[in-house]
Design an enzyme around this catalytic site. Structure first.
Site, PDB file in Angstrom:
ATOM      1  N   ASP A  98     -16.738   7.881  58.860  1.00 29.50           N
ATOM      2  CA  ASP A  98     -15.941   6.789  59.126  1.00 29.50           C
ATOM      3  C   ASP A  98     -16.415   6.024  60.644  1.00 29.50           C
ATOM      4  O   ASP A  98     -17.012   6.784  61.594  1.00 29.50           O
ATOM      5  CB  ASP A  98     -14.451   7.292  59.400  1.00 29.50           C
ATOM      6  CG  ASP A  98     -14.340   8.312  60.566  1.00 29.50           C
ATOM      7  OD1 ASP A  98     -15.258   9.209  60.266  1.00 29.50           O
ATOM      8  OD2 ASP A  98     -13.389   8.358  61.091  1.00 29.50           O
ATOM      9  N   GLU A  99     -15.928   4.912  60.969  1.00 28.03           N
ATOM     10  CA  GLU A  99     -16.077   4.353  62.243  1.00 28.03           C
ATOM     11  C   GLU A  99     -17.512   4.375  62.976  1.00 28.03           C
ATOM     12  O   GLU A  99     -17.443   4.783  64.296  1.00 28.03           O
ATOM     13  CB  GLU A  99     -14.924   4.842  63.057  1.00 28.03           C
ATOM     14  CG  GLU A  99     -13.591   4.549  62.389  1.00 28.03           C
ATOM     15  CD  GLU A  99     -12.393   5.136  63.268  1.00 28.03           C
ATOM     16  OE1 GLU A  99     -11.453   4.519  63.331  1.00 28.03           O
ATOM     17  OE2 GLU A  99     -12.465   6.215  63.793  1.00 28.03           O
ATOM     18  N   ALA A 100     -18.358   4.486  62.218  1.00 24.06           N
ATOM     19  CA  ALA A 100     -19.654   4.686  62.879  1.00 24.06           C
ATOM     20  C   ALA A 100     -20.297   3.404  63.442  1.00 24.06           C
ATOM     21  O   ALA A 100     -21.301   2.516  63.117  1.00 24.06           O
ATOM     22  CB  ALA A 100     -20.881   5.304  61.805  1.00 24.06           C
TER      23      ALA A 100
END
Ligand code: TNX
Length: 483
Positions: free
Chosen positions: A292-294
């Protein structure tokens, strides 16, 4: 006396027979198939506590009988409970099903007064095999004793998976053989949000926790969050940054600034080692790799990284779960995206579902247990909105995302992120009672669910949770005096 349908999650079929109400006699006993002795012991203890009677486990036919019928092609968690004038029979295809039935019996025992079980038949099985919640040990660590207590509470509502978010920017919470600095440096004093959540699980403590969870028929799903959310790992091992320069520990709640380096061999040596070690410590079928949220990983690097890393859980015998961003790449056949968005944005999840992948639903605006209940909630966040009890109940995971219907769902999970939480009491306040809503969504057929019915049944759980010392939120949506 309780009514036969006063159960959360609501069973599939409830047929009361008031003529068969069963007062437990002073010589009440329990009998069980040999494979079910552990559950028989638990049931006997439960009945002792409720009645004060000795409740022996007997070799012949007891007053309360646990039977295993393994010939039926039913869900392993299904069970049938018959309460009749001459005794109680609980049958299931597996001990998992008996355990589910035991939770129903527990809820049918009165909190106080004469112990009479309501007569009739309950036939039950889950809507989805995966019904989960998540603790974020990275932003704040909780002691194993607290996690065990949490497992005891969630199992009563037939929640059968506990996802542990073990690593993030602010801390690394699982000892990894060969990489001691992960926990020595990033699990110790000063880690977690505001430096207030130190601690980690040794490999041994983790194994014990997994084994304990198994006695409650709860599968632990470990998460190592990659390729973002890795500042704590990079603090411990600077070679995990692209330039090899040391980075500072971070205790603020920011996300999206850290990334493993997709172009470096060291990255994959580290990741494979960690996945191998975690897989070896984990008997359950799943290993969550985050994804997630990279936000500081370029799209190209993200693809390159995920394409190399996604097969690794499979190499070590596990199915990969990842936050749905990972569906941007072609997934291995058994990989499971976990959908968390508010809006039905397709990040490739529908394409994955069309290709036969199972999906776990965790939409933030309904299932995130770290969202505030209302404006006055002292803990929690509100980026996905306020999530009252009705809002957490009144949605259907099968109509959240076009192309991801009932048959594509492995199940539902309600994650709890820990940025604002400091203790088990804080955790319980955010989780209960909303997790009971998610438990019913995951177990009870959609057509049988109804907010008014749930709300009224929930009221009766106030005194029960209170008696167990659970710090639940007394939401004004519920008339707790009705319980
Ligand atoms: C988003 S949704 C996160 C977490 C935060 C959480 C706070 C997702 C997969 N990641 O990093 O802790 O919001 O609600």
């Amino acid at each position: 006396m309780r009514h036969l349908g006063d159960v959360i999650p609501l069973p599939v079929s409830v047929r009361p027979d008031p003529a068969a109400d069963f007062p437990l006699p002073a010589d009440v006993s329990v009998s069980a198939a040999p494979a079910a002795t552990a559950i028989a012991g638990e049931l006997a203890e439960l009945l002792r506590q409720a009645t004060g009677f000795p409740v022996p486990i007997v070799a012949g036919l007891g007053t309360v009988r646990l039977l295993l019928d393994d010939d039926e092609a039913k869900s392993p968690e299904s069970y049938r409970l018959d309460i009749a004038a001459d005794g109680v029979t609980l049958r299931a295809p597996t001990d998992q099903g008996l355990f589910a039935g035991l939770q129903t019996i527990r809820q049918l025992l009165p909190g106080a007064g004469a112990v009479v079980l309501p007569g009739g038949r309950v036939e039950d099985e889950p809507r989805f095999p995966y019904r989960g919640t998540m603790l974020d040990l990275a932003r704040h660590f909780y002691q194993p004793a607290d996690i065990r207590s949490f497992i005891d509470t969630i199992a009563q509502f037939k929640i059968n998976h506990l996802h542990l978010h073990l690593t993030d920017d602010q801390g690394w919470r699982l000892e990894i053989e060969g990489w001691p600095r992960l926990t020595e440096v990033s699990g110790g004093e000063g880690t977690g949000i505001d430096g207030a959540g130190p601690g980690f699980l040794t490999a041994q403590q983790y194994a014990e926790l997994v084994a304990y969870a198994a006695t409650r028929f709860v599968t632990i799903v470990p998460e190592i969050d990659l390729p973002g959310h890795v500042n704590a790992a990079q603090v411990a091992y600077p070679e995990l940054t692209c330039d090899g320069e040391p980075v500072q520990p971070r205790t603020d709640p920011e996300v999206g600034y850290s990334s493993l380096c997709a172009g470096k061999d060291e990255t994959y040596a580290f990741v494979e080692d960690v996945i191998r070690v975690v897989a070896a410590l984990t008997p359950g079928p799943y290993l969550h790799i985050g994804g997630d949220e990279a936000l500081s990983t370029t799209a190209e690097d993200y693809r390159a990284f995920m394409t190399r890393v996604l097969p690794l859980p499979g190499k070590y015998g596990k199915r990969a779960i990842g936050w749905h961003e990972m569906a941007a790449v072609d997934l291995p056949a058994t990989a499971i995206p976990q959908y968390w968005r508010i809006e039905p944005v397709d990040d490739g999840v529908a394409r994955a579902a069309a290709a036969g992948h199972q999906v776990i639903m965790s939409p933030a605006d309904r299932s995130y247990l770290d969202m505030k209940y209302d404006e006055s909630t002292p803990l929690g966040l509100d980026w996905a909105g306020l999530v009252g009890v009705e809002r957490s109940y009144d949605w259907d995971p099968a109509d959240r995302l076009p192309g991801v219907g009932e048959e594509s769902l492995l199940g539902v999970e309600a994650p709890l992120w820990s940025e604002t939480l400091r203790s088990l009491a804080d955790v319980e306040f955010m989780v209960f009672p909303r997790l009971l809503a998610i438990a019913e969504i995951g177990w009870t057929p959609q057509a049988a669910r109804d907010w008014t019915s749930f709300r009224d049944r929930l009221a009766a759980f106030g005194p029960r949770l209170e008696a167990q010392g659970v710090n639940f939120h007394r939401s004004t949506e519920i008339d707790w005096t009705a319980g």
